[in-house]
Design a protein around this motif. Structure first.
Motif, PDB file in Angstrom:
ATOM      1  N   ASP A 130       0.846  -1.195   0.000  1.00  0.00           N
ATOM      2  CA  ASP A 130       0.000   0.000   0.000  1.00  0.00           C
ATOM      3  C   ASP A 130       0.880   1.244   0.000  1.00  0.00           C
ATOM      4  O   ASP A 130       1.725   1.413   0.879  1.00  0.00           O
ATOM      5  CB  ASP A 130      -0.915  -0.005   1.226  1.00  0.00           C
ATOM      6  CG  ASP A 130      -1.913   1.141   1.177  1.00  0.00           C
ATOM      7  OD1 ASP A 130      -2.065   1.757   0.099  1.00  0.00           O
ATOM      8  OD2 ASP A 130      -2.543   1.428   2.203  1.00  0.00           O
ATOM      9  N   PHE A 131       0.666   2.090  -0.991  1.00  0.00           N
ATOM     10  CA  PHE A 131       1.457   3.320  -1.100  1.00  0.00           C
ATOM     11  C   PHE A 131       0.680   4.538  -0.598  1.00  0.00           C
ATOM     12  O   PHE A 131       1.130   5.660  -0.740  1.00  0.00           O
ATOM     13  CB  PHE A 131       1.879   3.543  -2.558  1.00  0.00           C
ATOM     14  CG  PHE A 131       2.790   2.455  -3.058  1.00  0.00           C
ATOM     15  CD1 PHE A 131       4.129   2.418  -2.681  1.00  0.00           C
ATOM     16  CD2 PHE A 131       2.303   1.446  -3.872  1.00  0.00           C
ATOM     17  CE1 PHE A 131       4.963   1.410  -3.131  1.00  0.00           C
ATOM     18  CE2 PHE A 131       3.134   0.430  -4.331  1.00  0.00           C
ATOM     19  CZ  PHE A 131       4.467   0.415  -3.952  1.00  0.00           C
ATOM     20  N   THR A 166      -0.327  -4.346  -6.050  1.00  0.00           N
ATOM     21  CA  THR A 166      -0.837  -3.102  -5.457  1.00  0.00           C
ATOM     22  C   THR A 166      -2.116  -2.658  -6.148  1.00  0.00           C
ATOM     23  O   THR A 166      -2.425  -3.082  -7.271  1.00  0.00           O
ATOM     24  CB  THR A 166       0.206  -1.959  -5.507  1.00  0.00           C
ATOM     25  OG1 THR A 166      -0.134  -0.983  -4.509  1.00  0.00           O
ATOM     26  CG2 THR A 166       0.257  -1.256  -6.865  1.00  0.00           C
ATOM     27  N   ALA A 168      -3.498   1.065  -7.062  1.00  0.00           N
ATOM     28  CA  ALA A 168      -2.990   2.435  -7.082  1.00  0.00           C
ATOM     29  C   ALA A 168      -3.831   3.326  -6.172  1.00  0.00           C
ATOM     30  O   ALA A 168      -5.036   3.127  -6.055  1.00  0.00           O
ATOM     31  CB  ALA A 168      -3.010   2.976  -8.512  1.00  0.00           C
ATOM     32  N   PRO A 169      -3.190   4.283  -5.513  1.00  0.00           N
ATOM     33  CA  PRO A 169      -3.947   5.222  -4.667  1.00  0.00           C
ATOM     34  C   PRO A 169      -5.046   5.902  -5.476  1.00  0.00           C
ATOM     35  O   PRO A 169      -4.824   6.287  -6.628  1.00  0.00           O
ATOM     36  CB  PRO A 169      -2.892   6.237  -4.225  1.00  0.00           C
ATOM     37  CG  PRO A 169      -1.579   5.531  -4.378  1.00  0.00           C
ATOM     38  CD  PRO A 169      -1.753   4.572  -5.522  1.00  0.00           C
ATOM     39  N   ALA A 177       3.344   4.972  -7.932  1.00  0.00           N
ATOM     40  CA  ALA A 177       3.125   3.747  -7.155  1.00  0.00           C
ATOM     41  C   ALA A 177       3.553   2.521  -7.970  1.00  0.00           C
ATOM     42  O   ALA A 177       4.219   1.616  -7.459  1.00  0.00           O
ATOM     43  CB  ALA A 177       1.655   3.627  -6.759  1.00  0.00           C
ATOM     44  N   ARG A 180       7.351   2.305  -8.081  1.00  0.00           N
ATOM     45  CA  ARG A 180       7.915   1.828  -6.805  1.00  0.00           C
ATOM     46  C   ARG A 180       7.650   0.335  -6.624  1.00  0.00           C
ATOM     47  O   ARG A 180       8.482  -0.395  -6.110  1.00  0.00           O
ATOM     48  CB  ARG A 180       7.347   2.616  -5.633  1.00  0.00           C
ATOM     49  CG  ARG A 180       7.961   4.005  -5.526  1.00  0.00           C
ATOM     50  CD  ARG A 180       7.605   4.658  -4.217  1.00  0.00           C
ATOM     51  NE  ARG A 180       8.274   4.032  -3.077  1.00  0.00           N
ATOM     52  CZ  ARG A 180       7.883   4.177  -1.818  1.00  0.00           C
ATOM     53  NH1 ARG A 180       6.832   4.904  -1.536  1.00  0.00           N
ATOM     54  NH2 ARG A 180       8.538   3.585  -0.840  1.00  0.00           N
TER      55      ARG A 180
END
Ligand code: PLP
Length: 228
Positions: A130-131, A166, A168-169, A177, A180
């Motif tokens: 989690d970013f 992940t 993405a936010p 994100a 990374r």
């Protein structure tokens, strides 16, 4: 029913075109990217139509919906569990999932391993990163915790560390994100060379995910339409 089959084929063709274009733009082979069709909230009959159209991988995000659907669908598919997972449901999910994308804490590792052991299988696991940690309630572990959690998975006889995932936010540029996540994946692969899965990209951001190295995209709405 015929009409639904055509809708699904059209959605698949459109997404296939987007994936192919994104691979070409990124200088990647089309075969480097796997499509997982996320079938949550849609009926088991849709899953069968997807299989008939050549889909090999489907994703679900809720127990027991996922298990019920798997039991109802006779086709041979790989089932991915992509949703946030409660510890008390993890053993059951381990019984029917082929890959769990949402491993984000140590207690989940123990529970998944128990389920995999009962099912006499080795379960493929991804660490969900989690970013957007200023947003409590989201699934995922902070980037700094990934390698330690991956080690815990790898050291369990009934689990396999297969890679990272992940979401993405929300409402932000997804590319930082995804980039990374790719770096974290490289660090993980330095220790576990077979942990090559990078699960990233949904209907809205599959192009950015593929540009940043995703190996698995998880697509729902662009193929199956809006969920109720
Ligand atoms: C629902 C879901 C998807 C698919 O999202 P769409 O926007 O419908 O493509 C992908 N990943 C996860 C974790 C999901 O819950």
């Amino acid at each position: 029913m015929m009409e639904r089959a055509e809708q699904i084929r059209a959605g698949l063709a459109e997404v296939e075109e987007r994936i192919a274009a994104a691979c070409a733009a990124a200088g990647r082979e089309r075969d480097d990217v796997n499509l997982i069709v996320v079938t949550k909230t849609h009926p088991a009959s849709d899953v069968s139509l997807l299989a008939a159209a050549g889909v090999t991988d489907v994703g679900e995000n809720r127990h027991p919906e996922a298990g019920r659907k798997r039991a109802e669908v006779p086709e041979d598919l790989r089932w991915h569990f992509v949703g946030g997972l409660q510890t008390n449901k993890a053993a059951a999910v381990a019984g029917y999932a082929d890959m769990v994308h949402s491993v984000d804490r140590a207690r989940l590792v123990d529970a998944l391993a128990r389920g995999a052991r009962s099912a006499e299988k080795k379960l493929a696991c991804l660490v969900q990163v989690d970013f957007a940690l200023d947003n409590p309630g989201r699934s995922g572990i902070a980037p700094a915790g990934v390698l330690e959690l991956a080690e815990l998975i790898a050291s369990n006889d009934h689990l396999e560390i297969a890679g990272v995932m992940t979401v993405a936010p929300l409402g932000a540029d997804p590319t930082p994100a995804f980039e990374r996540l790719y770096e974290i994946s490289q660090e993980l692969q330095a220790v576990h060379p077979d942990a090559r899965v990078i699960s990233a990209g949904m209907s809205e951001d599959l192009e950015q995910a593929i540009a940043s190295g995703a190996t698995h995209v998880r697509i729902g709405r662009s193929i199956l339409g809006q969920r109720a």
